[in-house]
Motif scaffolding. Structure first.
Motif, PDB file in Angstrom:
ATOM      1  N   THR A   1      61.782 -23.863  81.753  1.00 21.16           N
ATOM      2  CA  THR A   1      61.622 -23.186  80.469  1.00 21.16           C
ATOM      3  C   THR A   1      61.305 -21.714  80.669  1.00 21.16           C
ATOM      4  N   GLN A   2      61.934 -20.858  79.860  1.00 22.88           N
ATOM      5  CA  GLN A   2      61.540 -19.454  79.855  1.00 22.88           C
ATOM      6  C   GLN A   2      60.327 -19.310  78.954  1.00 22.88           C
ATOM      7  N   ILE A   3      59.247 -18.740  79.504  1.00 20.32           N
ATOM      8  CA  ILE A   3      58.002 -18.636  78.740  1.00 20.32           C
ATOM      9  C   ILE A   3      57.642 -17.199  78.377  1.00 20.32           C
TER      10      ILE A   3
ATOM     11  N   SER B   1      61.713  -8.184  83.331  1.00 18.89           N
ATOM     12  CA  SER B   1      61.465  -9.387  84.134  1.00 18.89           C
ATOM     13  C   SER B   1      61.337 -10.573  83.186  1.00 18.89           C
ATOM     14  N   ARG B   2      61.809 -11.727  83.659  1.00 24.45           N
ATOM     15  CA  ARG B   2      61.753 -12.947  82.868  1.00 24.45           C
ATOM     16  C   ARG B   2      60.888 -13.970  83.590  1.00 24.45           C
ATOM     17  N   PHE B   3      60.056 -14.680  82.813  1.00 21.59           N
ATOM     18  CA  PHE B   3      59.123 -15.644  83.376  1.00 21.59           C
ATOM     19  C   PHE B   3      59.575 -17.067  83.042  1.00 21.59           C
ATOM     20  N   TYR B   4      59.528 -17.946  84.046  1.00 21.69           N
ATOM     21  CA  TYR B   4      59.933 -19.339  83.876  1.00 21.69           C
ATOM     22  C   TYR B   4      58.872 -20.270  84.450  1.00 21.69           C
ATOM     23  N   ALA B   5      58.811 -21.474  83.910  1.00 22.60           N
ATOM     24  CA  ALA B   5      57.899 -22.499  84.429  1.00 22.60           C
ATOM     25  C   ALA B   5      58.476 -23.870  84.105  1.00 22.60           C
TER      26      ALA B   5
END
Length: 414
Positions: free
Chosen positions: A213-215, A376-380
């Motif tokens: 998931t992109q958070i 920047s893109r954050f994922y988890a």
């Protein structure tokens, strides 16, 4: 084109017949029946057909054999369009782009009829073939065809009083998006401007049931929290499967995925765009991809508990496993696959925990982030119940995401 009258209990067609014609129910009522003995259905079904409905269009673009029974439940009047009429129309003098649009429409409609499907997916029937809305087929047509209808749509928009008074810049932006292929624009059935955005998303699912998931995103203005599946807009002439490939190879190029396609679904939505002042239809195809193998490559990820960051570099490889259903791209040989996901992965979501969702629990997770220019893109990886909760965009979910990302120490400056 002809008319046909039916009396109650008259059958329009029955399974096994091959009638090369489509119908529109002008008045009256029909029922459509399917049985497991002659159709790919688990149980017998009966569906009412309302006045104004077009059906059996597959018979215009293929050698179609009926897989159900249409029976009048009241006196009916129908319009009948014979397949030979389409051939005659294509022989008539017309602009090349109109001829091309008609040919491409028929070819793409036919491709949807024969498209491989998961066992539990909706199958083509006499009433409808999945994923054949005109907007969707039009979105995958060639540039000249899209430009023709796009310009017609823009012209209709310019004629509106609202645009003449307030929206010259909006029209310029929409025209640029049409020319660059960012959106599809066309007149709708009421001859009004319709903006169409075609999006492909992927729901990447681990054996544990966790969803990639992109958070959030970060740029020069700060961090914006979100909870959404990785997605990409389809470009002109691109199919949903090709968009998935591009998403994995480019937008998520720093990760290595080996995946199996479990299923796909459509999530269409039509709404009024406040930004553009026009109706916008979103055609979203969501692919469920079971992750057989995953590793972050040429990217960074942070473990907030220990306050450390690690960095790895290795060759990127994304692979889709299963039964091949499409190949041959112009620049290279590509194999696409449709497969049944292993049982332990398909049922993993049933075993996920329903533990309380909180920032403190989530902050124990690794956060992967990709640097793309000044953004920047954050994922988890989230459990299904966490994903559902955080996608609600409530004050509580927003607070949790902000707290979570505030503890990510990104070792670079923008």
């Amino acid at each position: 084109v002809a008319e046909q009258l039916l009396q109650p209990q008259d059958a329009l067609f029955v399974p096994g017949e091959a009638l090369p014609q489509a119908y529109c129910l002008r008045s009256g009522a029909l029922s459509y029946y399917q049985d497991p003995e002659c159709a790919l259905v688990d149980v017998s079904t009966s569906v009412p057909v309302a006045a104004g409905t077009w059906f059996c269009e597959a018979a215009l673009w293929s050698h179609w054999i009926h897989v159900g029974t249409a029976e009048a439940t009241a006196q009916c009047k129908l319009i009948v369009v014979k397949a030979e009429l389409m051939t005659d129309i294509l022989k008539m003098p017309m602009r090349n782009v109109i001829r091309s649009m008609t040919q491409q429409y028929g070819q793409k409609f036919y491709s949807k009829i024969i498209e491989p499907r998961a066992p539990d997916a909706a199958m083509p029937s006499d009433l409808a073939v999945p994923y054949t809305a005109f907007e969707e087929l039009f979105a995958s047509m060639d540039s000249p065809v899209q430009m023709l209808l796009g310009q017609l749509g823009i012209k209709r928009l310019k004629d509106r009083i609202w645009v003449r008074l307030n929206g010259a810049k909006v029209v310029e932006r929409l025209q640029k998006q049409v020319e660059e292929g960012d959106i599809v624009a066309m007149p709708d059935m009421h001859n009004e401007f319709l903006r169409v955005a075609v999006v492909t998303s992927v729901r990447l699912i681990k054996p544990s049931g966790h969803i990639f998931t992109q958070i959030g995103e970060r740029d020069a203005t700060g961090v914006v929290v979100m909870c959404r599946l990785p997605a990409v807009k389809q470009v002109r002439g691109e199919t949903p499967l090709e968009a998935v490939e591009r998403l994995l190879e480019r937008k998520l190029q720093n990760f290595s995925f080996e995946v199996s396609i479990m299923s796909k679904e459509r999530q269409d939505q039509c709404m009024y765009s406040k930004e553009y002042g026009v109706r916008t239809k979103y055609l979203r195809t969501v692919f469920d991809l079971g992750v057989l193998e995953f590793s972050p490559q040429e990217c960074e990820w942070a473990n907030q508990v220990e306050g450390k960051t690690s960095f790895k570099t290795s060759k990127h490889v994304s692979k889709i496993s299963g039964r091949e259903v499409m190949a041959d791209r112009s620049d290279r040989s590509v194999s696409w696959f449709m497969a049944t996901f292993p049982d332990e992965l398909a049922t993993a979501t049933k075993r996920t925990s329903n533990a309380e969702i909180s920032a403190s629990n989530l902050c124990e997770r690794d956060v992967h982030y990709l640097i793309d220019g000044n953004r920047s893109r954050f994922y988890a990886w989230l459990q299904p119940n966490e994903f559902d909760f955080l996608c609600q965009y409530s004050a509580a979910s927003d607070s949790i995401l902000k707290t979570w990302l505030s503890r990510v120490n990104v070792p670079f400056s923008i």
